[in-house]
Scaffold this motif. Structure first.
Motif, PDB file in Angstrom:
ATOM      1  N   GLY A   1       0.772  -1.230   0.000  1.00 19.29           N
ATOM      2  CA  GLY A   1       0.000   0.000   0.000  1.00 19.29           C
ATOM      3  C   GLY A   1       0.803   1.281   0.000  1.00 19.29           C
ATOM      4  O   GLY A   1       0.237   2.373  -0.113  1.00 19.29           O
ATOM      5  N   GLY A   2       2.114   1.187   0.130  1.00 18.93           N
ATOM      6  CA  GLY A   2       2.914   2.396   0.065  1.00 18.93           C
ATOM      7  C   GLY A   2       2.945   2.951  -1.350  1.00 18.93           C
ATOM      8  O   GLY A   2       2.458   2.325  -2.289  1.00 18.93           O
ATOM      9  N   GLY A   3       3.534   4.131  -1.491  1.00 16.84           N
ATOM     10  CA  GLY A   3       3.632   4.716  -2.824  1.00 16.84           C
ATOM     11  C   GLY A   3       3.840   6.205  -2.760  1.00 16.84           C
ATOM     12  O   GLY A   3       4.255   6.756  -1.739  1.00 16.84           O
ATOM     13  N   LEU A   4       3.519   6.835  -3.884  1.00 22.04           N
ATOM     14  CA  LEU A   4       3.719   8.271  -4.067  1.00 22.04           C
ATOM     15  C   LEU A   4       2.368   8.974  -3.983  1.00 22.04           C
ATOM     16  O   LEU A   4       1.407   8.557  -4.616  1.00 22.04           O
ATOM     17  CB  LEU A   4       4.352   8.512  -5.436  1.00 22.04           C
ATOM     18  N   VAL A   5       2.319  10.049  -3.205  1.00 19.15           N
ATOM     19  CA  VAL A   5       1.073  10.790  -3.050  1.00 19.15           C
ATOM     20  C   VAL A   5       1.408  12.263  -2.889  1.00 19.15           C
ATOM     21  O   VAL A   5       2.479  12.617  -2.396  1.00 19.15           O
ATOM     22  CB  VAL A   5       0.266  10.247  -1.844  1.00 19.15           C
ATOM     23  N   GLN A   6       0.493  13.117  -3.298  1.00 19.29           N
ATOM     24  CA  GLN A   6       0.700  14.559  -3.137  1.00 19.29           C
ATOM     25  C   GLN A   6       0.314  15.012  -1.746  1.00 19.29           C
ATOM     26  O   GLN A   6      -0.484  14.360  -1.052  1.00 19.29           O
ATOM     27  CB  GLN A   6      -0.129  15.321  -4.167  1.00 19.29           C
ATOM     28  N   ARG A   7       0.863  16.135  -1.366  1.00 16.87           N
ATOM     29  CA  ARG A   7       0.534  16.739  -0.077  1.00 16.87           C
ATOM     30  C   ARG A   7      -0.985  16.836   0.068  1.00 16.87           C
ATOM     31  O   ARG A   7      -1.688  17.230  -0.855  1.00 16.87           O
ATOM     32  CB  ARG A   7       1.153  18.124   0.007  1.00 16.87           C
ATOM     33  N   GLY A   8      -1.463  16.474   1.257  1.00 22.26           N
ATOM     34  CA  GLY A   8      -2.889  16.501   1.521  1.00 22.26           C
ATOM     35  C   GLY A   8      -3.617  15.230   1.140  1.00 22.26           C
ATOM     36  O   GLY A   8      -4.803  15.072   1.455  1.00 22.26           O
ATOM     37  N   GLY A   9      -2.918  14.334   0.470  1.00 21.86           N
ATOM     38  CA  GLY A   9      -3.543  13.096   0.019  1.00 21.86           C
ATOM     39  C   GLY A   9      -3.575  12.029   1.097  1.00 21.86           C
ATOM     40  O   GLY A   9      -3.180  12.250   2.244  1.00 21.86           O
ATOM     41  N   SER A  10      -4.058  10.855   0.700  1.00 19.73           N
ATOM     42  CA  SER A  10      -4.226   9.738   1.632  1.00 19.73           C
ATOM     43  C   SER A  10      -3.612   8.462   1.056  1.00 19.73           C
ATOM     44  O   SER A  10      -3.525   8.292  -0.164  1.00 19.73           O
ATOM     45  CB  SER A  10      -5.720   9.484   1.891  1.00 19.73           C
ATOM     46  N   LEU A  11      -3.223   7.587   1.956  1.00 21.83           N
ATOM     47  CA  LEU A  11      -2.773   6.252   1.590  1.00 21.83           C
ATOM     48  C   LEU A  11      -3.273   5.281   2.647  1.00 21.83           C
ATOM     49  O   LEU A  11      -3.434   5.655   3.814  1.00 21.83           O
ATOM     50  CB  LEU A  11      -1.246   6.154   1.529  1.00 21.83           C
ATOM     51  N   ARG A  12      -3.475   4.047   2.223  1.00 16.46           N
ATOM     52  CA  ARG A  12      -3.870   3.007   3.172  1.00 16.46           C
ATOM     53  C   ARG A  12      -2.859   1.875   3.078  1.00 16.46           C
ATOM     54  O   ARG A  12      -2.714   1.247   2.025  1.00 16.46           O
ATOM     55  CB  ARG A  12      -5.260   2.480   2.852  1.00 16.46           C
ATOM     56  N   LEU A  13      -2.171   1.632   4.192  1.00 15.63           N
ATOM     57  CA  LEU A  13      -1.218   0.536   4.258  1.00 15.63           C
ATOM     58  C   LEU A  13      -1.910  -0.705   4.819  1.00 15.63           C
ATOM     59  O   LEU A  13      -2.736  -0.602   5.721  1.00 15.63           O
ATOM     60  CB  LEU A  13      -0.035   0.905   5.152  1.00 15.63           C
ATOM     61  N   SER A  14      -1.533  -1.848   4.273  1.00 17.68           N
ATOM     62  CA  SER A  14      -2.057  -3.124   4.752  1.00 17.68           C
ATOM     63  C   SER A  14      -0.911  -3.989   5.243  1.00 17.68           C
ATOM     64  O   SER A  14       0.208  -3.904   4.733  1.00 17.68           O
ATOM     65  CB  SER A  14      -2.793  -3.861   3.629  1.00 17.68           C
ATOM     66  N   CYS A  15      -1.213  -4.825   6.196  1.00 14.42           N
ATOM     67  CA  CYS A  15      -0.218  -5.761   6.740  1.00 14.42           C
ATOM     68  C   CYS A  15      -0.937  -7.080   6.993  1.00 14.42           C
ATOM     69  O   CYS A  15      -1.785  -7.163   7.883  1.00 14.42           O
ATOM     70  CB  CYS A  15       0.372  -5.204   8.026  1.00 14.42           C
ATOM     71  N   VAL A  16      -0.602  -8.073   6.199  1.00 14.30           N
ATOM     72  CA  VAL A  16      -1.210  -9.393   6.352  1.00 14.30           C
ATOM     73  C   VAL A  16      -0.262 -10.273   7.145  1.00 14.30           C
ATOM     74  O   VAL A  16       0.915 -10.418   6.791  1.00 14.30           O
ATOM     75  CB  VAL A  16      -1.514 -10.025   4.995  1.00 14.30           C
TER      76      VAL A  16
END
Length: 125
Positions: free
Chosen positions: A8-23
């Protein structure tokens, strides 16, 4: 064999969102406190949040309180980190962690028994 696999990591602009997962595999989340950590460039690894699913509690470090949310799905044996209002200062490597059996949320590396491989989060301005 205990394993934590993040995504779920990656590149995002300021103010954006990301969702990390851990199985998780090799153990059941119910018996452990799970945590999210990160390592920012030039800094030591720091704890961000914890989830103790057996009692349904979450905790957050002051730096991320109100922006990050951790949750779990025992059916999928997975934990998540929803990150909102991201800033360039959030750029770094993010890790999922399983605390040692019986340890609560301490944010101390030495209390962690297993780590994920880490996933890069980059926030651009």
């Amino acid at each position: 064999q205990v394993q934590l696999v993040e995504s779920g990591g990656g590149l995002v602009q300021r103010g954006g969102s990301l969702r990390l997962s851990c199985v998780a595999s090799g153990f059941t989340l119910d018996y452990y406190t799970m945590g999210w950590f990160r390592q920012l460039p030039g800094r030591e690894r720091e704890g961000l949040s914890c989830l103790t699913s057996s009692v349904g509690t979450t905790e957050y470090a002051d730096d991320v309180k109100g922006r990050f949310t951790t949750s779990g799905d025992n059916g999928k044996n997975a934990v998540y980190l929803e990150m909102d209002r991201l800033e360039p200062d959030d750029t770094g490597v993010y890790y999922c962690a399983r605390y040692l059996r019986g340890k609560g949320c301490t944010y101390y590396d030495l209390d962690v028994g297993a780590w994920g491989q880490g996933t890069q989060v980059t926030v651009t301005s």
